[in-house]
Design a protein around this motif. Structure first.
Motif, PDB file in Angstrom:
ATOM      1  N   GLU A 252       0.781  -1.118  -0.316  1.00  0.00           N
ATOM      2  CA  GLU A 252       0.184  -0.037  -0.132  1.00  0.00           C
ATOM      3  C   GLU A 252       0.755   1.071  -0.446  1.00  0.00           C
ATOM      4  O   GLU A 252       0.591   2.585  -0.638  1.00  0.00           O
ATOM      5  N   ILE A 253       1.836   1.397   0.746  1.00  0.00           N
ATOM      6  CA  ILE A 253       2.812   2.373   1.042  1.00  0.00           C
ATOM      7  C   ILE A 253       3.745   2.672  -0.601  1.00  0.00           C
ATOM      8  O   ILE A 253       3.613   4.107  -0.639  1.00  0.00           O
ATOM      9  N   GLU A 254       3.826   1.532  -1.264  1.00  0.00           N
ATOM     10  CA  GLU A 254       4.042   1.018  -2.834  1.00  0.00           C
ATOM     11  C   GLU A 254       3.214   2.047  -3.743  1.00  0.00           C
ATOM     12  O   GLU A 254       3.595   3.380  -4.219  1.00  0.00           O
ATOM     13  N   GLU A 255       2.308   1.461  -3.831  1.00  0.00           N
ATOM     14  CA  GLU A 255       1.042   1.781  -4.314  1.00  0.00           C
ATOM     15  C   GLU A 255       0.856   3.654  -4.236  1.00  0.00           C
ATOM     16  O   GLU A 255       0.901   4.402  -4.708  1.00  0.00           O
ATOM     17  N   LYS A 256       0.991   4.193  -2.611  1.00  0.00           N
ATOM     18  CA  LYS A 256       0.960   5.360  -2.482  1.00  0.00           C
ATOM     19  C   LYS A 256       1.571   5.931  -3.700  1.00  0.00           C
ATOM     20  O   LYS A 256       1.655   7.116  -3.658  1.00  0.00           O
ATOM     21  N   ALA A 258       3.367   5.816  -5.183  1.00  0.00           N
ATOM     22  CA  ALA A 258       3.855   6.010  -6.962  1.00  0.00           C
ATOM     23  C   ALA A 258       2.644   6.433  -7.569  1.00  0.00           C
ATOM     24  O   ALA A 258       2.842   7.339  -8.438  1.00  0.00           O
ATOM     25  N   LEU A 259       1.829   6.926  -7.007  1.00  0.00           N
ATOM     26  CA  LEU A 259       0.656   7.771  -7.489  1.00  0.00           C
ATOM     27  C   LEU A 259       0.994   9.127  -7.017  1.00  0.00           C
ATOM     28  O   LEU A 259       0.820  10.188  -7.809  1.00  0.00           O
ATOM     29  N   ILE A 260       1.647   8.944  -5.873  1.00  0.00           N
ATOM     30  CA  ILE A 260       2.204  11.390  -6.090  1.00  0.00           C
ATOM     31  C   ILE A 260       3.371  11.151  -6.773  1.00  0.00           C
ATOM     32  O   ILE A 260       2.876  12.626  -7.541  1.00  0.00           O
ATOM     33  N   ILE A 261       3.960  10.574  -7.122  1.00  0.00           N
ATOM     34  CA  ILE A 261       5.017  10.340  -7.868  1.00  0.00           C
ATOM     35  C   ILE A 261       4.606  10.811  -9.257  1.00  0.00           C
ATOM     36  O   ILE A 261       4.883  11.364 -10.302  1.00  0.00           O
ATOM     37  N   GLN A 262       3.434  10.026  -9.986  1.00  0.00           N
ATOM     38  CA  GLN A 262       2.380  10.427 -11.309  1.00  0.00           C
ATOM     39  C   GLN A 262       1.579  11.708 -11.339  1.00  0.00           C
ATOM     40  O   GLN A 262       2.098  12.288 -11.850  1.00  0.00           O
ATOM     41  N   LYS A 263       1.443  11.796 -10.008  1.00  0.00           N
ATOM     42  CA  LYS A 263       0.693  13.065 -10.077  1.00  0.00           C
ATOM     43  C   LYS A 263       0.870  13.995 -10.204  1.00  0.00           C
ATOM     44  O   LYS A 263       1.091  14.854 -11.335  1.00  0.00           O
ATOM     45  N   HIS A 264       2.500  14.591  -9.744  1.00  0.00           N
ATOM     46  CA  HIS A 264       3.136  14.947  -9.223  1.00  0.00           C
ATOM     47  C   HIS A 264       4.058  15.626 -10.942  1.00  0.00           C
ATOM     48  O   HIS A 264       4.328  16.612 -11.682  1.00  0.00           O
ATOM     49  N   TRP A 265       4.194  14.279 -11.870  1.00  0.00           N
ATOM     50  CA  TRP A 265       5.029  13.940 -12.913  1.00  0.00           C
ATOM     51  C   TRP A 265       3.890  14.779 -13.912  1.00  0.00           C
ATOM     52  O   TRP A 265       4.338  16.402 -14.867  1.00  0.00           O
ATOM     53  N   ARG A 266       2.286  14.071 -14.035  1.00  0.00           N
ATOM     54  CA  ARG A 266       1.288  14.032 -14.683  1.00  0.00           C
ATOM     55  C   ARG A 266       1.226  15.994 -14.517  1.00  0.00           C
ATOM     56  O   ARG A 266       0.823  16.577 -16.027  1.00  0.00           O
TER      57      ARG A 266
END
Length: 465
Positions: A252-256, A258-266
């Protein structure tokens, strides 16, 4: 060092120097001054000219001439002073390329030494001269030599230490003559100012580097501190979580993460794409505006041309064509005989036709006015859109820039005011009145209160009634 593109003027001058006798070389080298003066200052062409002069060893020739005895040079101190100007201008802004070590370590120090030797010789001649005109000429040549030396030091600041350590410069400072001493002191003051400015630039550069290093270290410490806190938090969470749920917790920590990184990158990618597409969008809207205005102008021109076009008249018919048309008309009347209509019915039909024509023209005028109104509204909407796109953000807005966000339409302003009052009343209402209401329910606002508020409302450039 071989020149890539050869300047024919310098090539011919170098050939002339090579085949001329030694006593004519100084006068031939004076032609370099005309070539340098005719080239635009600070241009790439001037740099190329200086490189060609250095490649054909004409600078070395100037140094050899300046190291000779003044009495043996044709033109005397006039030629020598002009050669010092040529040498200083050629050395400043020159890019030696492969021969950089020889140029900076040998040629420039020897040029400075020759300038100081010439200044000392001029000082001796000035002191020994008896005539006033001769003294004035020698003083003028001395000033030219010192100016050339100062120009050379301004382009190559590292040569200042060579000047300050030279015995010839020390001898120049020890003169008893007021005029020569003032010239030398002025040069010394200018040299010290250059040296001071160099030290100031070096200190600024060092301080900037130190600030950058401090910032880098602070960022590194912040990253390390954040990593340490993150690991400590993770360890504390692992102590709390049941051993069987550790793997699920880590996933769950890895998924969160990854989502934070993807959000900032997008977000970064979309902002970058928008900034790149915004100029093209502005250009597209500008092109559409220009095309619309051009098409309107051409349509008006065509309309005016049709209105004011002179009557051309009908084409002349030949006798055979008239007979043919008359026969066609007679045949049509024979095949379609018309019913006889009385005068009363004819007048009634005529009045009906007139009414229909009048109704048609009135509707056409109303339609044209409506079309003009629609075009004006579309132009106003496009103008507002362009102003909003070009307007800065509300955080960066200054002065009267927030007025760009005001609406020029009274219905829009009234609707916005009504929505604002509705939101305020909903917020200020007691909690028990909000039970059972949806988040976006509208609350009726009295028209009297709305009209009173609108009476003093400033709407985008219009005056209150």
């Amino acid at each position: 060092m071989k020149p890539m593109g050869r300047d024919p003027r310098i090539l011919s001058l170098a050939a002339e120097v090579a085949i001329s006798p030694e006593q004519n070389v100084p006068v031939i080298l004076l032609k370099l001054k005309e070539i340098i003066n005719n080239t635009p200052f600070g241009s790439s062409e001037l740099k190329k000219v200086k490189q060609d002069i250095y490649c054909y060893d004409l600078i070395q020739y100037c140094l050899l001439v300046l190291s000779q005895d003044c009495s043996r040079i044709q033109g005397g101190w006039t030629t020598i002073s002009q050669l010092t100007q040529i040498l200083s201008h050629c050395c400043v802004g020159l890019e030696p390329g492969e021969d950089a070590e020889e140029f900076y370590n040998e040629l420039l120090p020897s040029a400075v030494e020759n300038f100081l030797v010439l200044g000392r010789q001029l000082q001796t001649c000035f002191i020994n001269a008896s005539k006033g005109e001769e003294k004035d000429a020698l003083l003028h040549f001395f000033e030219i030599v010192t100016d050339s030396l100062f120009w050379l030091l301004g382009g190559h600041v590292q040569l200042i230490q060579n000047v300050l350590r030279s015995d010839h410069f020390l001898h120049l400072l020890q003169t008893d003559n007021v005029q020569v001493g003032s010239t030398v002191m002025t040069m010394l003051q200018n040299i010290l100012q250059i040296n001071r400015s160099k030290r100031t630039k070096m200190l600024l550069k060092l301080s900037r580097q130190k600030e950058e290093e401090d910032c880098r270290l602070q960022l590194q410490l912040q990253r390390q501190r954040a990593m340490r806190l993150s690991r400590e938090l993770r360890l504390s969470m692992l102590e709390i979580v049941h051993p069987g749920q550790v793997e699920k917790h880590n996933r769950e920590i890895e998924e969160k993460s990854a989502l934070i990184i993807q959000k900032h990158w997008r977000g970064y990618r979309e902002r970058k794409n928008f900034r790149q597409q915004r100029p093209s969008l502005v250009e597209y809207k500008a092109a559409v505006t220009l095309q619309r205005a051009t098409l309107k102008f051409l349509a008006k021109c065509r309309k005016k041309k049709k209105l004011f076009a002179p009557w051309q008249g009908l084409r002349e018919l030949t006798d055979a064509r008239r007979v043919e048309l008359k026969q066609q008309v007679d045949d049509y009347i024979r095949r379609h005989p018309g019913s006889e209509v009385s005068d009363v019915i004819s007048r009634e039909l005529h009045s009906q036709a007139q009414e229909r024509l009048q109704h048609y023209f009135m509707g056409r005028a109303l339609e044209e006015r409506a079309q003009q109104h629609r075009e004006a509204l579309m132009a106003r909407i496009n103008t507002n859109i362009e102003q909003l796109m070009k307007a800065p953000s509300l955080k960066e807005a200054e002065g009267k820039e927030p007025e760009l966000f005001l609406s020029r339409s009274r219905p829009v302003a009234a609707k916005a005011k009504q929505a604002h009052l509705t939101t305020l009343k909903h917020i200020q209402a007691p909690w028990w009145k909000k039970l059972g209401e949806e988040a976006r329910d509208e609350i009726d606002v009295p028209k009297d209160e709305l009209s009173i508020e609108l009476g003093t409302l400033f709407i985008g450039g219009t005056k209150p009634p």
